[in-house]
Design an enzyme around this catalytic site. Structure first.
Site, PDB file in Angstrom:
ATOM      1  N   ASP A  41       0.865  -1.174   0.000  1.00  0.00           N
ATOM      2  CA  ASP A  41       0.000   0.000   0.000  1.00  0.00           C
ATOM      3  C   ASP A  41       0.904   1.228   0.000  1.00  0.00           C
ATOM      4  OD1 ASP A  41       1.093   0.020   2.479  1.00  0.00           O
ATOM      5  OD2 ASP A  41      -0.760   0.459   3.533  1.00  0.00           O
TER       6      ASP A  41
ATOM      7  N   ASP B  83      -7.768  -7.596  -0.075  1.00  0.00           N
ATOM      8  CA  ASP B  83      -6.828  -7.817   1.022  1.00  0.00           C
ATOM      9  C   ASP B  83      -7.515  -7.397   2.304  1.00  0.00           C
ATOM     10  OD1 ASP B  83      -6.475  -4.810   0.511  1.00  0.00           O
ATOM     11  OD2 ASP B  83      -5.414  -5.139   2.390  1.00  0.00           O
TER      12      ASP B  83
ATOM     13  N   CYS C 191     -12.175 -29.339   5.464  1.00  0.00           N
ATOM     14  CA  CYS C 191     -11.207 -28.317   5.072  1.00  0.00           C
ATOM     15  C   CYS C 191      -9.902 -29.001   4.654  1.00  0.00           C
ATOM     16  CB  CYS C 191     -10.962 -27.353   6.230  1.00  0.00           C
ATOM     17  SG  CYS C 191      -9.552 -26.244   5.996  1.00  0.00           S
TER      18      CYS C 191
ATOM     19  N   CYS D 237      -6.813 -27.582   4.738  1.00  0.00           N
ATOM     20  CA  CYS D 237      -5.604 -26.936   5.256  1.00  0.00           C
ATOM     21  C   CYS D 237      -4.773 -27.944   6.044  1.00  0.00           C
ATOM     22  CB  CYS D 237      -5.967 -25.723   6.115  1.00  0.00           C
ATOM     23  SG  CYS D 237      -6.277 -26.077   7.849  1.00  0.00           S
TER      24      CYS D 237
ATOM     25  N   CYS E 191      -6.445 -29.225   9.244  1.00  0.00           N
ATOM     26  CA  CYS E 191      -7.725 -29.950   9.204  1.00  0.00           C
ATOM     27  C   CYS E 191      -7.732 -31.179   8.302  1.00  0.00           C
ATOM     28  CB  CYS E 191      -8.830 -29.027   8.706  1.00  0.00           C
ATOM     29  SG  CYS E 191      -9.074 -27.566   9.702  1.00  0.00           S
TER      30      CYS E 191
ATOM     31  N   HIS F 250      -5.042 -21.898   9.107  1.00  0.00           N
ATOM     32  CA  HIS F 250      -6.379 -22.330   8.686  1.00  0.00           C
ATOM     33  C   HIS F 250      -7.133 -21.190   7.993  1.00  0.00           C
ATOM     34  CE1 HIS F 250     -10.383 -24.120   8.795  1.00  0.00           C
ATOM     35  NE2 HIS F 250     -10.780 -22.937   9.222  1.00  0.00           N
TER      36      HIS F 250
END
Lengths: 474, 410
Positions: B102, B277, B315, B317, B320, B353
């Site tokens: 930014d 974002d 999930c 990830c 998980c 996660h």
């Protein structure tokens, strides 16, 4: 030469002394400790000390990928807190289902990689001293919700439920730097003796061949606890119920070897919290096989990267002069470098030369300096990865020198002497700010310690905080 | 230069892969100096060159190929001199994929009490020593050139969208345009770093449209819609995004700044935005919150103390995914509960996660656009999130109706 096997029939644990000094009992030795379904541990070696079931700052994937650590020390007091509204609840860890990937409740609850050997003790290492003290049937423990009483019965039942690879029976310890007076010391020995007798009678009638008991050897003189230790040797060694010793003071090992030779073949785990590698080497020469090392966590939190090797670099061999700062000037090198110092701000060097850890191969000092200065958690993660790598390499060096000792007696002792000269006696303090301390890690004694870290926020119009006053001296 | 489906500029290629025939959603490939990224995309925010406890290796494993750094923070720590000496932010953090920075302008909103905005730039007091500092468009460009980000943002005059002062809003919008000109002039590496403009104008759609036209005339390789997520009503937010995307060229990436709630992402994709974002997914992780397709779960609640299921069933990830799979850790809700707000490890696990969830949500949206089933995906998403259709948020229903999806009708 000397090979001793324990519990061969049960297959739970196997300890071989591959090489011990000819002179016998209390001396450095080379061995291998193996548990079913865990990576074998070549000794001398160390295990990491967990906090609430986690190696601080390291997620289990980072542990599997980046650490060679083969053992983890866990404390039951980290799992049994009683939140005020749910004071009656069963600690959840007791109900954890096991899986094919995590075959004990301890592994399953903490997601610790299955290859890692677990040690369970009642108290953290180092433990916060309790103002209440122990009773004849309980130890006082410190959980995240405060001090509470853990009966020796509950502890034993927890051990049966959680099935650690190594369990340390309750010991009546003061967890205070002050040596107990002889009356207290005697009571420590008597209570521990009684508790260990109960322990073995309870554990023998259950089907827990997987749990190996490492009996505590108290930090009091041998003459005070000789009855207890003789009982270990006479009653529980022949039955193979006793698998090893948990040593709270390594200086007892010569007495132990002299008076109780039968215990010599047992693996010895040091819970004596050696503050530096010099102390580790000394304990190794006294015959310690395995260490639980709390200082790794403290060092990483202090923003320090361990920077020693064993054997120390030879100064005569000029062709391989290391980059480490003062090796050429003759003075001893520091045991660790302080990444918070501005000197590292633009350094693209690895933390230590030739280190192959993830932190050193993928990152550089400038990044870790920045992370510490910005108080980003990743700084401590990378330091943990590095510091564990250095400790693994250190112990690999120790073992390799001990193995050479077969041919040349004294090789190891010579390297220890050179190590003492090559490195400073203590770690630098570390000027950086620490991670936020939590209630279960620390207990104010009397108050007035001051703040170690500056407050993160303050009033906009307030005067600039007196930053230097923020830190604890000492 | 621009073909039917592809736009090329010195440091960027934008290839439109598919469009949803119903909504304005698009799937595309954005090729930046550090590799290609698939749009739509969520970009996690590594404010101080570190994604809150994750190693760059762990972040890479979530599939992230574009993350944010904050110019304001890196300018203070480690500082421009260090960035120059080290060779930029990629080298500093060991991240070989793309970085977006930014301008430092957003911190004006959050630090407005300290900041004084003039035509020259933003005057503020250094949080380090209280000394007065000036952030000009030229200085922002210089910092971002030192950082070496693949996408740089212009310095803009940010005002909270809810500000009632129309005259000030117009001043901010027009000043942002003038500052873009100064940024373009000051940008030293246009061949290796992309400079995006930022459309301002508060909640006034005409002012937004005017700003779009002015900004588009400057022909930056990408376009951001700024000033949102500052507390405005959600339907106002959607109207602004829709008004802007309507005017924007097809073959340039469109970035809505500061957006991170899953509903906002899905609706914004439907409205034709590509990039987002937000610090919320990683911040909320540190507060013990897990983002799931059924909403947010606070792992600190006692109900999870003895819950031995994964954080989110199904999930993918590393926390998980089923334990038989490669790289699975076998993390339970009970373990996260046990250490939430106690050991940093719990924060790292939830960060992992949540970042995975956000990236995966955009992967699924993209796949749905390509397979021409985006409206069904949107309906399925809201169906999972809310117990029934009556509880769908009105703003989302209205915004989606505007682009041809009726959430209430089947």
């Amino acid at each position: 030469m000397t090979v001793d096997n324990q519990n061969l029939e049960s297959g739970a644990m196997r300890f071989e002394v591959i090489k011990a000094a000819l002179k016998g009992g209390a001396a450095a030795r080379l061995g291998r400790l193996a548990f079913a379904r865990r990576l074998p541990i070549d000794t001398p070696n160390y295990m990491g000390v967990t906090s609430r079931g986690a190696l601080p700052h390291l997620t289990p994937d980072n542990v599997s990928k980046h650490l060679e650590t083969t053992g983890a020390y866990m404390a039951l007091e980290d799992f049994i807190e009683r939140p005020q509204q749910y004071a009656k609840r069963t600690p959840p860890i007791y109900e954890t289902p096991t899986t094919t990937k995590h075959n004990t409740r301890l592994h399953s609850f903490t997601a610790l990689p299955q290859s890692v050997t677990t040690v369970l003790s009642a108290r953290r290492l180092p433990a916060v001293a309790s103002p209440m003290g122990n009773t004849n049937a309980s130890v006082s423990v410190f959980t995240s919700t405060g001090f509470q009483v853990l009966t020796t019965k509950e502890y034993l039942s927890a051990v049966k439920t959680l099935t650690p690879d190594i369990a340390i029976p309750p010991a009546d310890l003061t967890h205070s730097p002050i040596t107990p007076n002889s009356k207290r010391a005697l009571r420590m020995a008597e209570r521990t003796d009684e508790w260990v007798v109960d322990w073995f009678s309870e554990l023998s009638d259950s089907n827990n061949p997987r749990i190996s008991t490492f009996a505590p050897v108290l930090p009091v003189s041998y003459s005070i606890q000789w009855e207890y230790i003789s009982r270990l040797a006479e009653d529980y060694l022949p039955t193979s119920q006793l698998s090893g010793l948990a040593i709270y003071d390594a200086d007892l090992l010569p007495d132990l070897a002299e008076h109780c030779a039968a215990l010599v073949p047992l693996p010895r785990l040091s819970l004596a919290d050696p503050p530096t590698p010099h102390h580790i080497l000394r304990q190794i020469t006294l015959g310690i096989d395995l260490f639980a090392l709390p200082f790794i966590n403290t060092i990483s939190d202090a923003g320090l990267a361990l920077s020693f090797t064993f054997p120390p670099p030879t100064t005569t061999n000029t062709s391989s002069v290391s980059e480490s700062s003062s090796s050429c000037t003759g003075g001893p090198s520091p045991l660790a470098i302080d990444l918070s110092l501005p000197a590292h701000a633009t350094s693209l060097l690895p933390l230590t030369p030739n280190c192959t850890c993830y932190a050193c191969t993928s990152h550089h000092r400038a990044y870790i300096h920045h992370l510490l200065s910005a108080r980003e958690m990743l700084g401590w993660t990378l330091l943990q990865i590095h510091n564990h790598a250095i400790m693994s390499a250190f112990f690999a060096g120790v073992r390799s020198m001990l193995a050479q000792g077969v041919a040349q007696e004294g090789n190891f002792d010579e390297a220890v002497r050179r190590f003492t000269l090559a490195y400073e006696p203590e770690f630098p303090e570390g000027v950086g700010q620490r991670p936020r301390a939590r209630g279960y890690q620390y207990k104010s004694v009397g108050g007035g310690e001051g703040r170690r870290n500056k407050p993160a926020w303050s009033k906009l119009d307030g005067k600039a905080q007196d930053e230097e006053d923020g830190r604890i001296e000492a | 230069m621009a073909s039917n489906r592809t736009f090329t500029s010195p440091a960027l290629t934008f290839e439109l892969v598919a469009r949803c025939p119903v909504t304005r959603a698009r799937a595309s490939i954005l090729t930046l100096p550090h590799g290609a990224v698939n749009l739509p995309i969520f970009m996690p925010v590594a404010t101080q060159a570190s994604l809150k406890g994750l190693t760059p290796e762990q972040l890479e494993a979530t599939g992230c190929r574009l993350c944010l750094n904050n110019t304001y923070h890196l300018g203070l720590k480690p500082g421009q001199e260090v960035l120059d000496a080290v060779g930029g932010a990629h080298k500093l953090q060991g991240w070989n994929h793309n970085i977006l920075t930014d301008s430092g302008g957003f911190q004006m909103v959050s630090l407005l009490k300290l900041a004084n905005i003039t035509e020259e730039g933003v005057r503020f007091l250094s949080p380090h020593d209280g000394s007065p500092m000036l952030l000009t468009p030229e200085h922002s460009m210089s910092l971002q050139n030192s950082i070496g980000s693949d996408i740089m943002m212009q310095l803009d005059d940010v005002l909270v969208t809810t500000s009632p002062d129309k005259a000030r809003m117009r001043e901010a919008m027009e000043r942002s345009v003038r500052w873009l000109d100064r940024c373009i002039a000051a940008h030293k590496n246009p061949d290796t770093q992309n400079l995006f403009c930022i459309i301002q104008g508060g909640l006034d759609l005409d002012m937004r449209r005017e700003c779009c036209r002015e900004m588009l005339a400057r022909n930056t390789p990408g376009i951001a819609i700024g000033g949102l997520s500052g507390g405005e009503a959600k339907d106002d937010f959607c109207k602004v995004v829709a008004a802007c995307t309507e005017l924007l060229p097809d073959l340039k990436p469109r970035y809505v700044m500061g957006i991170g709630y899953p509903e906002d992402l899905v609706v914004s994709v439907a409205l034709g935005a590509d990039m987002f974002d937000c610090v919320w997914p990683t911040r909320t992780a540190r507060f013990g919150n897990a983002i799931t397709k059924h909403g947010m779960l606070n792992m600190k609640r006692e109900m999870y103390a003895a819950d031995f299921g994964p954080i989110e069933e199904g999930c993918g990830c590393p926390c998980c995914r089923p334990t038989e799979e490669e790289g699975a850790m076998g993390i339970t809700r009970a373990f996260v509960h046990h250490n939430a707000a106690k050991e940093t490890v719990a924060a790292h696990l939830l960060t992992l996660h949540n970042v995975w969830y956000q990236l995966d949500l955009m992967r699924q949206a993209r796949q749905a656009i390509i397979e021409d089933r985006f409206p069904a995906f949107v309906k399925g998403f809201f169906g999972n999130l809310y117990p029934d259709r009556n509880s769908y948020p009105t703003w989302a229903v209205d915004a989606l109706r505007g682009v041809g999806i009726d959430l209430i009708q089947t």
